[in-house]
Scaffold this motif. Structure first.
Motif, PDB file in Angstrom:
ATOM      1  N   VAL A   1      -7.198  -1.532  12.405  1.00  0.00           N
ATOM      2  CA  VAL A   1      -7.322  -2.988  12.221  1.00  0.00           C
ATOM      3  C   VAL A   1      -7.858  -3.242  10.813  1.00  0.00           C
ATOM      4  CG1 VAL A   1      -8.402  -5.080  13.124  1.00  0.00           C
ATOM      5  CG2 VAL A   1      -7.708  -3.250  14.684  1.00  0.00           C
ATOM      6  N   LYS A   2      -6.948  -3.590   9.925  1.00  0.00           N
ATOM      7  CA  LYS A   2      -7.311  -3.782   8.508  1.00  0.00           C
ATOM      8  C   LYS A   2      -6.410  -4.839   7.886  1.00  0.00           C
ATOM      9  CE  LYS A   2      -9.579   0.240   6.804  1.00  0.00           C
ATOM     10  NZ  LYS A   2      -9.785   1.413   7.446  1.00  0.00           N
ATOM     11  N   SER A   3      -6.966  -5.650   6.994  1.00  0.00           N
ATOM     12  CA  SER A   3      -6.124  -6.608   6.276  1.00  0.00           C
ATOM     13  C   SER A   3      -5.308  -5.851   5.222  1.00  0.00           C
ATOM     14  CB  SER A   3      -6.967  -7.698   5.629  1.00  0.00           C
ATOM     15  OG  SER A   3      -7.828  -7.108   4.692  1.00  0.00           O
ATOM     16  N   ILE A   4      -4.291  -6.505   4.698  1.00  0.00           N
ATOM     17  CA  ILE A   4      -3.307  -5.795   3.859  1.00  0.00           C
ATOM     18  C   ILE A   4      -3.953  -5.141   2.632  1.00  0.00           C
ATOM     19  CG2 ILE A   4      -1.302  -6.175   2.355  1.00  0.00           C
ATOM     20  CD1 ILE A   4      -0.235  -8.064   4.548  1.00  0.00           C
ATOM     21  N   ALA A   5      -4.874  -5.834   1.979  1.00  0.00           N
ATOM     22  CA  ALA A   5      -5.496  -5.256   0.775  1.00  0.00           C
ATOM     23  C   ALA A   5      -6.326  -4.014   1.107  1.00  0.00           C
ATOM     24  CB  ALA A   5      -6.364  -6.302   0.088  1.00  0.00           C
ATOM     25  N   ASP A   6      -6.807  -3.937   2.324  1.00  0.00           N
ATOM     26  CA  ASP A   6      -7.640  -2.784   2.717  1.00  0.00           C
ATOM     27  C   ASP A   6      -6.847  -1.650   3.364  1.00  0.00           C
ATOM     28  OD1 ASP A   6      -9.935  -3.986   1.813  1.00  0.00           O
ATOM     29  OD2 ASP A   6     -10.265  -5.045   3.709  1.00  0.00           O
ATOM     30  N   LEU A   7      -5.586  -1.900   3.652  1.00  0.00           N
ATOM     31  CA  LEU A   7      -4.753  -0.892   4.326  1.00  0.00           C
ATOM     32  C   LEU A   7      -4.285   0.126   3.285  1.00  0.00           C
ATOM     33  CD1 LEU A   7      -3.281  -0.503   7.162  1.00  0.00           C
ATOM     34  CD2 LEU A   7      -1.356  -1.680   6.112  1.00  0.00           C
ATOM     35  N   SER A   8      -4.568   1.393   3.504  1.00  0.00           N
ATOM     36  CA  SER A   8      -4.186   2.377   2.479  1.00  0.00           C
ATOM     37  C   SER A   8      -2.665   2.569   2.472  1.00  0.00           C
ATOM     38  CB  SER A   8      -4.878   3.722   2.746  1.00  0.00           C
ATOM     39  OG  SER A   8      -4.296   4.343   3.864  1.00  0.00           O
ATOM     40  N   ILE A   9      -2.173   2.977   1.332  1.00  0.00           N
ATOM     41  CA  ILE A   9      -0.734   3.236   1.176  1.00  0.00           C
ATOM     42  C   ILE A   9      -0.321   4.356   2.144  1.00  0.00           C
ATOM     43  CG2 ILE A   9       1.080   3.967  -0.467  1.00  0.00           C
ATOM     44  CD1 ILE A   9      -0.195   1.292  -1.237  1.00  0.00           C
ATOM     45  N   GLU A  10      -1.197   5.342   2.286  1.00  0.00           N
ATOM     46  CA  GLU A  10      -0.926   6.475   3.173  1.00  0.00           C
ATOM     47  C   GLU A  10      -0.769   5.993   4.628  1.00  0.00           C
ATOM     48  OE1 GLU A  10      -4.220   9.099   3.442  1.00  0.00           O
ATOM     49  OE2 GLU A  10      -3.016  10.761   4.193  1.00  0.00           O
ATOM     50  N   THR A  11      -1.667   5.106   5.050  1.00  0.00           N
ATOM     51  CA  THR A  11      -1.587   4.579   6.421  1.00  0.00           C
ATOM     52  C   THR A  11      -0.309   3.773   6.611  1.00  0.00           C
ATOM     53  OG1 THR A  11      -3.980   4.475   6.540  1.00  0.00           O
ATOM     54  CG2 THR A  11      -2.780   3.171   8.150  1.00  0.00           C
ATOM     55  N   TRP A  12       0.038   2.966   5.610  1.00  0.00           N
ATOM     56  CA  TRP A  12       1.283   2.197   5.680  1.00  0.00           C
ATOM     57  C   TRP A  12       2.470   3.125   5.952  1.00  0.00           C
ATOM     58  CZ3 TRP A  12       3.454  -2.543   5.926  1.00  0.00           C
ATOM     59  CH2 TRP A  12       4.809  -2.642   5.596  1.00  0.00           C
ATOM     60  N   HIS A  13       2.587   4.189   5.126  1.00  0.00           N
ATOM     61  CA  HIS A  13       3.732   5.097   5.267  1.00  0.00           C
ATOM     62  C   HIS A  13       3.720   5.807   6.620  1.00  0.00           C
ATOM     63  CE1 HIS A  13       5.716   4.575   1.485  1.00  0.00           C
ATOM     64  NE2 HIS A  13       4.596   4.720   0.822  1.00  0.00           N
TER      65      HIS A  13
END
Ligand SMILES: NC(=O)c1ccc[n+]([C@@H]2O[C@H](COP(=O)([O-])OP(=O)(O)OC[C@H]3O[C@@H](n4cnc5c(N)ncnc54)[C@H](O)[C@@H]3O)[C@@H](O)[C@H]2O)c1
Length: 246
Positions: A97-109
């Motif tokens: 549970v994280k807002s977009i600016a706090d979401l890591s690129i690694e987690t996104w992928h």
């Protein structure tokens, strides 16, 4: 409802726990031969224990977001069963549970790889094998968050909306070749995946005022895979106690 799946072959991903485990048990109960796939060997062993030893089961331990692994699973199914009738593409992971600016690129992928790209790999390799024997039926697990959004879950929401679109696209591509593709959209279901969520807060968001059970979801999956659903393709089935109706 009674189903007769004797001599049918079904593949289930995320078969070691929760919704995938419940669907695997039902498919076995109605006579299917199974290829069960999960990244967690102990989870798979538990599913096999619950099914019992009377069923022809091919086990594959690995990561559904690994293309080579998925290709090899389909090869194994072809060699072991000479065909594939049903697929339940269901493995998935919860999102932080994280807002977009706090979401890591690694987690996104990671979220996109496991929750969306894996479904493409499944379809890409399953469909030719299904076509060899004249068709089949596929159910992909999306989520309520594949049709609506909530705060601070951007990657999961994006992946699950992708599964919704991909399911419709696959349904149209193969509607004339006897392959049906549908997606399911569970609300919050009591499984290990949501143990970290505060269930009381979540419960009241469902008009029915409770979480779903894995058996309720598994029953929908079996229906959609079966010939009882022979005129249903490209549909996005909510199973959410009214969550997305509000
Ligand atoms: N539980 C819910 O409230 C809920 C709601 C909506 C949608 N969903 C979706 O339902 C599906 C199943 O969820 P669940 O609640 O049964 O979860 P779960 O955690 O109980 O089971 C998921 C299974 O998938 C396996 N898995 C995870 N990552 C994998 C990978 N990379 N490769 C292979 N196997 C992997 C896990 O080991 C586990 O056995 C997921 O796609 C999830 O997003 C769940």
């Amino acid at each position: 409802m009674q189903y007769h799946f004797e001599n049918k072959v079904a593949m289930v991903t995320g078969a070691g726990s929760g919704i995938g485990q419940a669907a695997s048990i039902l498919l076995a109960k109605y006579g299917c031969k199974l290829c069960l796939i999960d990244i967690n060997q102990n989870h798979l062993a538990e599913t096999v224990r619950l099914i019992g030893s009377h069923v022809d089961i091919l086990l594959q331990v690995g990561d559904v977001s690994n293309v080579e692994f998925m290709q090899s699973c389909i090869k194994q199914i072809d060699q072991h069963f000479s065909g594939l009738d049903f697929a339940f593409n269901n493995a998935g992971i919860a999102s932080p549970v994280k807002s977009i600016a706090d979401l890591s690129i690694e987690t996104w992928h990671k979220q996109i790889d496991v929750n969306l790209n894996s479904i493409f790999y499944c379809l890409h390799f399953q469909i030719p094998l299904m076509l060899k024997n004249g068709g089949g039926s596929i159910v992909n697990t999306s989520s309520i968050l594949g049709t609506v959004a909530t705060q601070n879950r951007a990657a999961y929401i994006t992946a699950k909306h992708g599964v919704t679109g991909l399911s419709k696209a696959a349904a149209l591509d193969y509607a004339q070749q006897n392959i049906r593709v549908n997606s399911i959209h569970p609300g919050y279901v009591e499984t290990p995946l949501i143990r970290q969520v505060h269930t009381e807060e979540i419960q009241i968001k469902h008009p029915i005022q409770r979480l779903g059970t894995v058996d309720e979801v598994a029953n929908l999956v079996i229906f959609l895979l079966s010939d009882q659903a022979s005129f249903i393709t490209g549909a996005n089935y909510a199973i959410d106690g009214g969550y997305t109706t509000q």
